[in-house]
Design an enzyme around this catalytic site. Structure first.
Site, PDB file in Angstrom:
ATOM      1  CE1 TYR A  27      -4.213  -2.275  -0.149  1.00  0.00           C
ATOM      2  CE2 TYR A  27      -3.151  -3.395   1.856  1.00  0.00           C
ATOM      3  CZ  TYR A  27      -3.697  -3.133   0.925  1.00  0.00           C
ATOM      4  OH  TYR A  27      -5.083  -4.487   1.087  1.00  0.00           O
ATOM      5  CG  HIS A 104      -9.441  -1.057  -5.249  1.00  0.00           C
ATOM      6  ND1 HIS A 104     -10.050  -0.575  -4.334  1.00  0.00           N
ATOM      7  CD2 HIS A 104     -10.033  -1.038  -5.786  1.00  0.00           C
ATOM      8  CE1 HIS A 104     -11.621  -1.313  -3.937  1.00  0.00           C
ATOM      9  NE2 HIS A 104     -11.396  -1.550  -5.167  1.00  0.00           N
TER      10      HIS A 104
HETATM   11  C1  DQA Z   1      -8.048  -1.740  -0.847  1.00  0.00           C
HETATM   12  C2  DQA Z   1      -7.586  -3.381  -1.350  1.00  0.00           C
HETATM   13  C3  DQA Z   1      -8.974  -4.025  -0.606  1.00  0.00           C
HETATM   14  O1  DQA Z   1      -8.667  -5.579  -1.278  1.00  0.00           O
HETATM   15  C4  DQA Z   1      -8.077  -4.342   0.416  1.00  0.00           C
HETATM   16  O2  DQA Z   1      -8.725  -4.865   1.465  1.00  0.00           O
HETATM   17  C5  DQA Z   1      -8.237  -2.891   1.723  1.00  0.00           C
HETATM   18  C6  DQA Z   1      -6.909  -2.016   0.346  1.00  0.00           C
HETATM   19  C7  DQA Z   1      -6.154  -0.735  -2.118  1.00  0.00           C
HETATM   20  O3  DQA Z   1      -6.280   0.475  -1.200  1.00  0.00           O
HETATM   21  O4  DQA Z   1      -6.625  -1.480  -2.452  1.00  0.00           O
HETATM   22  O5  DQA Z   1      -8.279  -2.420   2.734  1.00  0.00           O
HETATM   23  O6  DQA Z   1      -8.757  -1.299  -1.272  1.00  0.00           O
END
Ligand code: DQA
Length: 149
Positions: A27, A104
């Site tokens: 992330y 995302h």
């Molecule tokens: C997310 C991707 C999701 O699968 C995950 O549960 C998240 C973050 C992303 O920003 O890549 O919490 O939304």
């Protein structure tokens, strides 16, 4: 309220309060505060207002989305894990009748199978996935342009 007529609600779902510390290899290292302040700067340039909200609780997210009805011009949302589970969140987004952009940080389509189903994508104007923190800004710009017609 400023003279700007466009207000975009930015919703950050569960666990995004941990950005910077949470799986940085997936992330990134930017915190949620970093992302919000870069969105603030982008909003100034676009002459729009943004209102950012994060919660780990599905009901709180739904309440905040409902409050945007008749007030906001669009919603930029990273639903976090609720992307893949929440019919109720999708229903709330749909009920607003507002244009939605789903964001995302990670490329969910390059990850586990369960992340490849989104309850939001089919009702979204578009989806930005895998472009890290920049994806929020791209999504905001696209939403602002859409709202402008
Ligand atoms: C997310 C991707 C999701 O699968 C995950 O549960 C998240 C973050 C992303 O920003 O890549 O919490 O939304």
């Amino acid at each position: 309220m400023s003279k700007s007529s466009k207000r975009i609600l930015v919703i950050h779902g569960p666990n995004l309060n941990l950005l910077g510390r949470r799986e940085p290899e997936v992330y990134g290292t930017q915190t949620l505060a970093d992302i919000d302040s870069s969105l603030d700067a982008a909003a100034k340039e676009l002459d729009i207002e943004i209102d950012a909200f994060q919660s780990n609780h599905e009901g709180e997210l739904i309440d905040r989305i409902q409050e945007a009805m008749g007030v906001a011009s669009g919603i930029l949302i990273n639903p976090g894990g609720f992307t893949h589970t929440s019919v109720a969140l999708r229903d709330a987004l749909l009920a607003t009748g507002l244009p939605i952009v789903e964001v995302h940080l990670s490329n969910v389509y390059a990850r586990e199978d369960f992340r490849q189903k989104s309850f939001v994508s089919a009702i979204a104007l578009g989806v930005v996935s895998g472009l890290g923190a920049d994806g929020y800004r791209f999504g905001l710009e696209a939403l602002a342009r859409h709202v402008d017609g």
